[in-house]
Design an enzyme around this catalytic site. Structure first.
Site, short mmCIF file in Angstrom:
data_model
loop_
_atom_site.label_atom_id
_atom_site.label_comp_id
_atom_site.label_asym_id
_atom_site.label_seq_id
_atom_site.Cartn_x
_atom_site.Cartn_y
_atom_site.Cartn_z
N GLY A 11 0.73 -1.25 -0.01
CA GLY A 11 0.02 -0.04 -0.20
C GLY A 11 0.74 1.23 -0.22
N ARG A 74 0.92 -5.18 -5.14
CA ARG A 74 1.00 -6.34 -4.40
C ARG A 74 1.22 -7.65 -5.51
NH1 ARG A 74 -3.09 -3.71 -0.98
NH2 ARG A 74 -1.94 -3.03 0.68
N ASP A 152 -0.20 3.01 8.73
CA ASP A 152 -0.60 2.70 9.99
C ASP A 152 0.27 2.70 11.30
OD1 ASP A 152 -2.70 1.64 8.35
OD2 ASP A 152 -1.71 -0.33 8.00
N HIS A 284 -9.81 5.87 1.93
CA HIS A 284 -8.34 6.14 1.31
C HIS A 284 -8.02 7.52 1.21
CE1 HIS A 284 -8.96 2.06 0.06
NE2 HIS A 284 -7.66 1.85 0.12
N VAL A 285 -8.78 8.52 1.56
CA VAL A 285 -8.55 9.81 1.70
C VAL A 285 -7.40 9.97 2.58
CG1 VAL A 285 -9.52 12.04 3.06
CG2 VAL A 285 -10.93 10.72 1.32
O1 F6P Z 1 -1.68 -0.56 5.35
C1 F6P Z 1 -2.23 0.72 5.00
C2 F6P Z 1 -3.91 0.66 4.53
O2 F6P Z 1 -4.47 1.62 4.22
C3 F6P Z 1 -4.85 0.08 5.87
O3 F6P Z 1 -4.87 0.95 6.70
C4 F6P Z 1 -5.92 -0.66 5.35
O4 F6P Z 1 -6.42 -1.51 5.98
C5 F6P Z 1 -5.34 -1.10 4.08
O5 F6P Z 1 -4.01 -0.66 3.74
C6 F6P Z 1 -6.23 -0.94 3.01
O6 F6P Z 1 -5.60 -1.85 1.74
P1 F6P Z 1 -6.11 -1.43 0.18
O7 F6P Z 1 -5.83 -0.32 -0.19
O8 F6P Z 1 -5.73 -2.58 -0.38
O9 F6P Z 1 -7.65 -1.48 0.22
#
Ligand code: F6P
Length: 363
Positions: A11, A74, A152, A284-285
């Protein structure tokens, strides 16, 4: 004439570009040939245009940009030996034996395994005549250094990961904005905050926004949490407060390990308090937008230190993560951090929450 490559994996987080920039410029300053690997491990496996030489100008005007300009992914292929063989060959063809990986614990663990496997990958490449024995001798050690890029703040061994501070800014801006409209209409807002299994973002956001209640993964409430929540919100309203803010970590759960969601919390408030309650999922903001001043300078320092660590590495040195310890950028053995981070995950799974918090330490 050392070949060094930098890539971002997993991420994204704000400040990754500043880290890439610092690695590239320090590497050029020290006389290295430096490459971007685009799209993380996938680019390493695919090779071709994904591994591109960088120059001073290619990292101009990116320090302030969120995300990662070199892409992140990923990657399933890299989990297979066949994929790692391709990746090793692609690196050797460019003369790259120094890697800066910017990512979370999964990405850093992957890099360490790759490094351990490197001699056997080279043996196989020689055996199937993909590389020569001269190339094998010349590129026989792979050096890696990790930088932790994640909003995180869930990685053991560093006080702050790159992106956490900016994510907090995003969260607090959102809560401040919500609070003003909540005040006007005497509403209760339930805010879902990211952080996966780590409560750092929600707990800090809770403190700095004067939230009334916070649900965290590491501190699950007792089964009677609905009563406690109702009591607390009622107390605040009786004291004259016109709004309530409740923060729910995306990984929140009860003591049985069942998730507590924003919907669960809203249902309790709707049924028992009859507040005008709304849910805001920040999503995602939190991971986007320009990095804060703190994340920019953190990433600059860490990126420069990563390149220095690679240039000073010997055959005997263990791979390191560049960590923040107080106000110092320090080198910490990568596996020590990864093992502690995995121990935290195990403790959380086994519902040993106090152990998890203790193991995580200052971060
Ligand atoms: O690890 C960063 C993070 O934004 C977490 O806080 C969240 O659980 C996860 O990634 C979300 O992942 P993705 O962008 O794959 O939905």
């Amino acid at each position: 004439d050392k070949g060094l490559a930098v890539f971002t994996s997993g991420g994204d987080s704000q400040g990754m570009n500043a880290a890439v920039r610092a690695c590239v410029r320090m590497a050029i300053y020290l006389g290295c040939k430096v490459y971007f690997i685009r799209e993380g491990y996938q680019g390493m496996v695919d090779g071709g245009d994904c591994i591109q030489e960088a120059n001073w100008a290619s990292v101009s005007s990116i320090i302030h940009r969120g995300g990662t300009i070199i892409g992140s992914a990923r990657c399933q292929d890299f989990r297979e030996r066949q994929g790692r063989l391709k990746a090793a060959n692609n690196l050797i063809q460019k003369g790259i034996t120094n890697l800066v990986v910017i990512g979370g614990d999964g990405s850093l663990t992957g890099a360490n395994l790759f490094r351990q496997e490197w001699p056997s990958l080279l043996d196989e490449l020689v055996k199937n005549k993909t590389i020569t024995t001269e190339q094998q001798d010349k590129f026989n050690v792979l050096h890696i250094v990790g930088l932790v890029g994640s909003i995180d703040n869930d990685f053991c061994g560093t006080d702050m990961t790159i992106g956490t501070d900016t994510a907090l800014h995003r969260i607090i801006e959102a809560i401040d904005a919500i609070s003003s409209t909540a005040y006007s209409h005497q509403r209760t807002f339930i805010m879902e905050v990211m952080g996966r299994h780590c409560g750092y973002l929600p707990v800090v956001a809770g403190i700095i926004s004067e939230a009334d209640y916070v649900f965290l993964p590491e501190s699950p409430p007792p089964q009677d949490w609905p009563d406690r929540l109702v009591l607390k919100l009622e107390q605040e309203r009786s004291a004259g407060q016109r709004l309530n803010i409740v923060i729910v970590a995306e990984g929140a759960m009860d003591r049985e390990g069942h998730p507590i969601t924003a919907e669960d919390v809203k249902k309790v408030i709707d049924e028992r308090l009859k507040h005008d309650a709304r849910i805001t999922v920040l999503g995602h903001v939190q991971r986007g937008g320009n990095p804060s001043a703190f994340d920019r300078i953190l990433a600059c320092r860490m990126g420069a230190e990563a390149t220095l660590a690679l240039m000073e590495a010997t055959k005997e040195s263990v791979p390191v993560v560049i960590s923040l310890d107080g106000n110092q950028a320090v080198r910490v053995p990568l596996m020590e951090c990864v093992e502690r981070t995995q121990a935290v995950a195990k403790a959380m799974k086994e519902k040993r929450w106090a152990d998890a918090v203790k193991l995580r330490g200052r971060s």
